[in-house]
Design a protein around this motif. Structure first.
Motif, short mmCIF file in Angstrom:
data_model
loop_
_atom_site.label_atom_id
_atom_site.label_comp_id
_atom_site.label_asym_id
_atom_site.label_seq_id
_atom_site.Cartn_x
_atom_site.Cartn_y
_atom_site.Cartn_z
N ASP A 173 0.84 -1.10 0.01
CA ASP A 173 0.00 0.02 -0.06
C ASP A 173 1.03 1.35 -0.03
OD1 ASP A 173 -2.07 1.92 0.30
OD2 ASP A 173 -3.18 0.58 1.57
N ARG A 174 0.60 2.24 -0.82
CA ARG A 174 1.24 3.25 -1.03
C ARG A 174 0.75 4.58 -0.70
NH1 ARG A 174 3.97 3.75 -6.93
NH2 ARG A 174 5.36 5.34 -5.39
N THR A 175 -0.48 4.58 -0.01
CA THR A 175 -1.43 5.69 0.54
C THR A 175 -0.67 6.50 1.44
OG1 THR A 175 -2.44 4.22 2.09
CG2 THR A 175 -3.58 4.51 -0.20
N HIS A 176 0.42 6.07 1.85
CA HIS A 176 1.05 6.99 2.94
C HIS A 176 1.54 8.36 2.32
CE1 HIS A 176 4.51 4.54 1.05
NE2 HIS A 176 4.82 5.46 1.14
N GLY A 177 1.75 8.26 0.71
CA GLY A 177 2.03 9.41 0.16
C GLY A 177 1.27 10.40 0.42
N HIS A 178 -0.34 10.27 0.48
CA HIS A 178 -1.27 11.36 0.74
C HIS A 178 -1.41 11.73 1.91
CE1 HIS A 178 -2.69 10.79 -3.30
NE2 HIS A 178 -2.72 9.69 -3.28
N ARG A 179 -0.74 11.37 3.04
CA ARG A 179 -0.82 11.52 4.53
C ARG A 179 -0.29 12.92 4.81
NH1 ARG A 179 0.53 5.70 7.08
NH2 ARG A 179 -1.19 4.57 6.21
N GLU A 180 -0.92 13.65 5.77
CA GLU A 180 -0.67 14.84 6.16
C GLU A 180 0.24 14.58 7.50
OE1 GLU A 180 -1.15 17.87 4.71
OE2 GLU A 180 -2.50 17.13 3.30
N PRO A 181 1.09 15.58 7.90
CA PRO A 181 1.88 15.56 9.32
C PRO A 181 0.88 15.46 10.26
CG PRO A 181 2.42 17.45 8.14
CD PRO A 181 1.69 16.66 7.06
N ALA A 182 1.36 14.75 11.61
CA ALA A 182 0.25 15.00 12.39
C ALA A 182 0.06 16.21 13.20
CB ALA A 182 1.00 14.00 13.54
N GLY A 183 0.95 16.90 13.00
CA GLY A 183 0.80 18.38 13.58
C GLY A 183 0.00 19.32 12.67
N ALA A 184 -0.28 18.90 11.64
CA ALA A 184 -0.86 19.99 10.65
C ALA A 184 -2.34 20.12 10.94
CB ALA A 184 -0.77 19.44 9.31
N HIS A 185 -2.86 19.53 11.77
CA HIS A 185 -4.38 19.74 11.97
C HIS A 185 -4.59 19.57 13.41
CE1 HIS A 185 -4.73 19.24 7.58
NE2 HIS A 185 -4.05 18.16 7.77
N ARG A 186 -4.04 20.33 14.21
CA ARG A 186 -4.09 20.21 15.72
C ARG A 186 -5.23 20.83 16.19
NH1 ARG A 186 0.31 18.27 18.32
NH2 ARG A 186 -0.60 19.20 20.28
N ASP A 187 -6.00 21.88 15.55
CA ASP A 187 -6.97 22.80 16.07
C ASP A 187 -8.20 22.12 15.54
OD1 ASP A 187 -5.35 24.03 17.96
OD2 ASP A 187 -5.05 25.56 16.20
N VAL A 188 -8.84 21.05 15.83
CA VAL A 188 -10.21 20.58 15.35
C VAL A 188 -10.96 20.01 16.48
CG1 VAL A 188 -8.94 19.85 13.33
CG2 VAL A 188 -9.10 18.13 15.07
N ASP A 189 -12.23 20.04 16.29
CA ASP A 189 -13.24 19.61 17.45
C ASP A 189 -13.61 18.33 16.91
OD1 ASP A 189 -13.01 21.96 19.02
OD2 ASP A 189 -14.32 22.80 17.14
N VAL A 190 -13.93 18.15 15.69
CA VAL A 190 -14.38 16.85 15.17
C VAL A 190 -13.78 16.28 14.11
CG1 VAL A 190 -16.58 15.79 14.15
CG2 VAL A 190 -17.05 17.59 15.81
N ILE A 191 -13.57 14.85 14.19
CA ILE A 191 -12.96 13.98 12.99
C ILE A 191 -13.87 13.21 12.38
CG2 ILE A 191 -11.28 12.49 12.20
CD1 ILE A 191 -9.72 13.03 14.69
#
Length: 541
Positions: free
Chosen positions: A391-409
């Motif tokens: 699986d090569r979908t890791h190429g689409h992933r965002e870094p963990a700290g890029a979306h820290r200010d969220v209330d809902v996933i």
């Protein structure tokens, strides 16, 4: 079979209905049953019917209506919306299967022309069967379903082009080849010009009057398709090409959906005679050699066709699950493959034994792929770990700290998920949406909603999400097994926030509640309750 053999026609139809019932009980497409009936009532079996005569005429009408509907419903917009993956998988699978199939045929001792026909026949998958099975499983709107329909449209276009080339140049020989080719192009240009003029100046106005009567609309559609098919055959292009062009010429009109819906039943009835004709034409004189070749080609189609689609989609960084489910849909050959084989026989390029071989491969692969599609999710659970290594979908992933200010996933940006995202942002909540359709992610333009590419079944993807900051994880995905995998992943990562999952059936809702999901949404149940309250108020008022 003669036209006056009414009792014989009745007996064949009754036998077809009985075999069709048996096929549905075995969860098999009716194509398999009808070809079996053709073998039974043909010269090899009871010798009730012959492949020509009345059966042959009705079979040709069935092919004409089929290709007319293919042209009528040609949706190039769907190919565009599924992006390059439809073209890459559709053309890639055609090229791969043709090349490898040709090499296998040559190794089995076939001559060049026969090997080419067999190889090309192995490349096309059945749009009718795949759409029916995916529709029954309610997977047409899922990503793998839309991709599958996209590359099936690409394949349909390719097979029509192949038939045009065969009928145009298949019988050209002699010293005046350049003149013959020029004459073919002139005739083709004339046919296309005539159809284009009808599209522009005649058909829109004529249909406006014809459509006032639904019965007349159906009659006009069939008459127009058969007439253009007959004209195309007179010009040397074959009736199949003309029927397809007739459908394409009506596709831009507002009446195409109504006409297509009314012709589906007629198509299915007439195709019965085409498959009866195929069965009646089967020859078993060289049964031993045919069985050996049929087994080899059937295994190649059942394994090789899905494999190339999976590889192409993984190279394009689609999740392994999506590639696997889309790949299984091409594990059979199409009714167009059988039409192509008959065309080759009619042109004198291949013999009856080769047509029989392709038909046997069709029977085996259509039957086998039906079960592969029906039990695709169970099969993936067995092979998922092996495929996940590639699986090569890791190429689409965002870094963990890029979306820290969220209330809902929020998992899923389909119709329900998009509406829910809009309501949440309107209430002031910050939403991080996750979807495994890259085109939905790319098209997201909602304020307050950040969309990222990811799969609910990818446990490792959860490591990239701000689970520690999110107060709630919502899944709008109605698939029970997918939700179970997501819930297991959240608990594996020690997620402490709320969980809200979606279920489309009471059984699924009960299982999610038993798994201690905080809130289970049942959209159909809620919609029914709201509708009942509104109706009750209306009736009382």
């Amino acid at each position: 079979m003669e036209p006056h053999d009414f009792p014989l026609v009745a007996a064949v139809l009754a036998l077809s209905a009985a075999m069709g019932l048996l096929a549905t009980l075995l969860r098999q497409p009716l194509i398999v049953a009808f070809i079996g009936v053709g073998i039974l009532v043909g010269p090899t079996g009871l010798d009730w019917v012959e492949a020509e005569g009345t059966v042959g005429l009705l079979a040709r009408l069935g092919i004409a209506v089929l290709l007319f509907l293919v042209g009528l419903r040609l949706d190039l917009h769907l190919v565009r919306t599924t992006g390059p993956v439809a073209l890459a998988t559709g053309l890639g699978q055609v090229v791969f299967t043709s090349v490898v199939g040709y090499l296998i045929a040559r190794l089995l001792g076939m001559d060049t022309v026969t090997a080419l026909y067999v190889a090309v026949a192995l490349t096309f998958s059945s749009t009718i069967i795949i759409v029916k099975l995916l529709s029954d499983k309610r997977e047409l709107e899922q990503l793998h379903g839309r991709i599958a329909v996209g590359f099936l449209i690409v394949q349909d276009i390719v097979v029509v082009l192949v038939m045009i080339a065969l009928t145009a140049f298949g019988q050209r020989s002699g010293d005046d080849v350049p003149l013959d080719i020029a004459l073919v192009f002139a005739k083709g240009l004339g046919l296309l010009t005539g159809v284009a003029l009808l599209m522009r100046y005649v058909l829109p106005r004529l249909l406006h009057h014809v459509a006032r009567s639904q019965e007349l609309l159906v009659l006009f559609g069939v008459a127009y398709a058969v007439s253009v098919a007959a004209l195309s055959e007179l010009l040397g292009f074959g009736s199949e090409v003309g029927a397809f062009l007739a459908g394409v010429s009506l596709a831009p009109t507002t009446y195409r959906d109504a006409l297509g819906a009314r012709l589906v039943s007629l198509r299915d009835f007439l195709l019965l005679f085409f498959f009866l004709q195929l069965g009646a034409r089967l020859e078993f004189a060289d049964a031993t050699e045919q069985i050996t070749a049929a087994v080899v080609f059937s295994l190649f189609v059942l394994v090789g066709n899905p494999l190339i689609v999976i590889v192409i989609m993984m190279v394009m960084r689609y999740p392994a699950r999506v590639g696997f489910l889309a790949g299984l849909t091409v594990a059979q050959i199409s009714e167009f493959s059988l039409i192509l084989a008959n065309l080759g026989h009619g042109l004198g390029h291949i013999d009856r034994a080769t047509v029989s071989l392709i038909t046997i491969v069709g029977l085996v692969t259509i039957g086998g792929s039906t079960y592969l599609i029906l039990y695709s999710h169970r099969i993936y659970r067995r092979l998922g770990r092996l495929l996940s290594r590639f699986d090569r979908t890791h190429g689409h992933r965002e870094p963990a700290g890029a979306h820290r200010d969220v209330d809902v996933i929020l998992y899923g940006l389909g119709r329900f998920g998009s509406l829910l995202a809009d309501r949440l942002t309107a209430s002031g909540h910050r939403v991080l949406a996750v979807d495994f359709d890259p085109h939905r992610v790319r098209r997201n333009d909602r304020d307050g909603v950040t969309a990222v590419f990811g799969s609910a079944e990818d446990v490792h993807f959860l490591e990239t999400l701000p689970l520690a900051r999110a107060r709630c994880v919502i899944s709008t995905i109605p698939l029970l097994e997918t939700n179970k995998v997501l819930l297991h992943g959240l608990r594996h990562h020690r997620y402490r926030g709320g969980t809200v999952f979606t279920a489309h059936s009471r059984r699924a809702a009960e299982q999610l509640r038993a798994a201690r999901v905080d809130l289970v949404i049942e959209p159909f149940d809620v919609a029914a309750s709201a509708t009942n309250e509104a109706l009750d108020e209306l009736l009382r008022g």
